[in-house]
Design a protein around this motif. Structure first.
Motif, mmCIF file in Angstrom:
data_model
loop_
_atom_site.group_PDB
_atom_site.id
_atom_site.type_symbol
_atom_site.label_atom_id
_atom_site.label_comp_id
_atom_site.label_asym_id
_atom_site.label_seq_id
_atom_site.Cartn_x
_atom_site.Cartn_y
_atom_site.Cartn_z
ATOM 1 N N THR A 17 13.381 21.094 -7.848
ATOM 2 C CA THR A 17 12.589 22.086 -7.115
ATOM 3 C C THR A 17 11.291 22.382 -7.846
ATOM 4 N N ASP A 18 11.354 22.478 -9.192
ATOM 5 C CA ASP A 18 10.134 22.687 -9.969
ATOM 6 C C ASP A 18 9.171 21.521 -9.800
ATOM 7 N N LEU A 19 9.707 20.304 -9.818
ATOM 8 C CA LEU A 19 8.858 19.137 -9.638
ATOM 9 C C LEU A 19 8.206 19.149 -8.260
ATOM 10 N N LEU A 20 8.977 19.493 -7.231
ATOM 11 C CA LEU A 20 8.438 19.530 -5.882
ATOM 12 C C LEU A 20 7.352 20.587 -5.754
ATOM 13 N N ARG A 21 7.564 21.746 -6.369
ATOM 14 C CA ARG A 21 6.540 22.786 -6.310
ATOM 15 C C ARG A 21 5.256 22.317 -6.997
ATOM 16 N N ALA A 22 5.407 21.607 -8.093
ATOM 17 C CA ALA A 22 4.234 21.109 -8.812
ATOM 18 C C ALA A 22 3.440 20.128 -7.953
ATOM 19 N N PHE A 23 4.155 19.294 -7.199
ATOM 20 C CA PHE A 23 3.478 18.320 -6.363
ATOM 21 C C PHE A 23 2.894 18.935 -5.102
ATOM 22 N N LEU A 24 3.634 19.841 -4.481
ATOM 23 C CA LEU A 24 3.301 20.262 -3.126
ATOM 24 C C LEU A 24 2.527 21.569 -3.056
ATOM 25 N N ASN A 25 2.587 22.367 -4.124
ATOM 26 C CA ASN A 25 1.915 23.668 -4.122
ATOM 27 C C ASN A 25 2.313 24.506 -2.911
ATOM 28 N N PRO A 28 7.438 29.552 -0.478
ATOM 29 C CA PRO A 28 8.561 28.710 -0.885
ATOM 30 C C PRO A 28 8.533 27.350 -0.173
ATOM 31 N N ILE A 29 9.301 26.404 -0.701
ATOM 32 C CA ILE A 29 9.433 25.090 -0.088
ATOM 33 C C ILE A 29 10.673 25.104 0.806
ATOM 34 N N GLU A 30 10.523 24.661 2.053
ATOM 35 C CA GLU A 30 11.684 24.553 2.932
ATOM 36 C C GLU A 30 12.479 23.309 2.545
ATOM 37 N N MET A 31 13.725 23.500 2.143
ATOM 38 C CA MET A 31 14.549 22.391 1.690
ATOM 39 C C MET A 31 15.615 22.053 2.721
#
Length: 336
Positions: A17-25, A28-31
């Motif tokens: 999740t941390d990696l995805l946030r770093a990439f996607l900015n 929250p990210i919908e998972m």
């Protein structure tokens, strides 16, 4: 020092999740299913969002089950796909099983020197064969796989789990190639195998890839040849690409009843024009050899012809002929 510690955005975290946030900015990210970030801004065009999500849920239940088996997942995928006939199912299943072998050839074409440039994007990752092969070869690298279909990303999640890579630096994102949810100059390399012929806008896709590549970064593409003398690989019908574009769907439907949509293969000359007018300003378009694992799937005569083809494409005149009427292309471009 690798990019993983050089960049604060990717500073050594193994939490997906941390990696995805770093990439996607995106916060929250919908998972989806806890492993796929859904960043699509348009509907999944082949089935539609509702049906795609329903099939993906059924597949995710299998992926997350205690006694998961990847072969069972493939069978379940096609059990949920009544639009795929028996012959197409057999052929597509074989194609899925040899995905990692094809990916090894793709990696060679992409080049080993791109790993030092940073994260790698698999554009249209499908069942995840390239992600598995690349993550095994470059385990220190962050890999991101995108696809517009949740069902295929779920299959990719299953392949990663079967390979023991589901806890590694591999992220899955639902997104469209024409609108990538990443910052400019994020990736050191991008691979798109059997993808570019399915996107809605090929020129825009190339422009988006150029945007997210770092300077010096490289793009690899694999795609069928429109003018191939072999049957069109998606529907196994001869001569489709030689017809005017407006006739192709009706011709395929007449020959074997299959639907021929969202497919736009290019000839060698068409590739040259597309690349020259793209931000890359050109690229190398070659006819590759066939993977050994693919040859094993062929019958006797077809296997012999495939072996002969592999010998021919290593020579100048054979390569010249294959670029005109061979089965497929490998394309490599670099961002200058």
């Amino acid at each position: 020092m690798t990019l993983l510690v050089e960049s604060q955005r990717f500073a050594g975290s193994t939490d997906r999740t941390d990696l995805l946030r770093a990439f996607l900015n995106r916060h929250p990210i919908e998972m989806f299913g806890g492993v796929i970030a859904d960043c699509r801004r348009a509907e999944e065009s082949y089935l539609g969002d509702a049906e795609d999500r329903a099939r993906a849920r059924a597949l995710m239940e299998l992926v997350q089950s205690e006694h998961f088996d990847f072969e069972e997942l493939i069978e379940r995928l096609y059990d949920l796909s009544p639009e795929v006939g028996p012959e197409a199912r057999r052929r597509q299943t074989s194609h899925l099983r040899t995905a990692e072998a094809r990916a090894e050839i793709w990696l060679e074409a992409l080049g080993r020197d791109t790993a030092g440039l940073g994260p790698r994007l698999d554009l249209g990752c499908g069942s995840g064969g390239f992600l598995v092969a690349s993550a095994r070869r470059e385990p220190e690298l962050i890999h991101v796989g995108i696809d517009p279909a949740l069902r295929w990303l779920t299959v990719a999640a299953g392949r990663l789990k079967a390979a023991g890579l589901d806890g590694g630096r591999v992220c899955l994102v639902a997104a469209h190639a024409e609108e990538l949810p990443f910052d400019a100059e994020t990736f050191g390399s991008v691979a798109a195998g059997d993808v570019i012929e399915h996107v809605n806008d090929q020129a825009r896709t190339l422009a988006e890839v150029w945007r997210v590549l770092k300077p010096g970064g490289r793009l690899f593409l694999a795609s069928p040849n429109r003018l191939s003398l072999t049957p069109e690989p998606h529907v196994l019908v001869w001569g489709v690409g030689w017809l005017p574009e407006t006739w192709r769907a009706a011709y395929v439907r007449c020959v074997n009843g299959a639907e021929y949509r969202q497919i736009r293969n290019l000839s060698w000359n068409e590739w040259q024009r597309l690349l020259n007018h793209s931000p890359f300003g050109g690229g190398r378009v070659e006819s590759p050899r066939l993977a050994t694992a693919e040859l094993r799937e062929f019958g006797g005569l077809k296997r012999g012809l495939g072996t002969l083809y592999n010998l021919l494409v290593t020579h100048g005149f054979g390569q010249f002929l294959a670029r005109r009427v061979g089965p497929c292309f490998h394309v490599v471009c670099q961002k200058r």
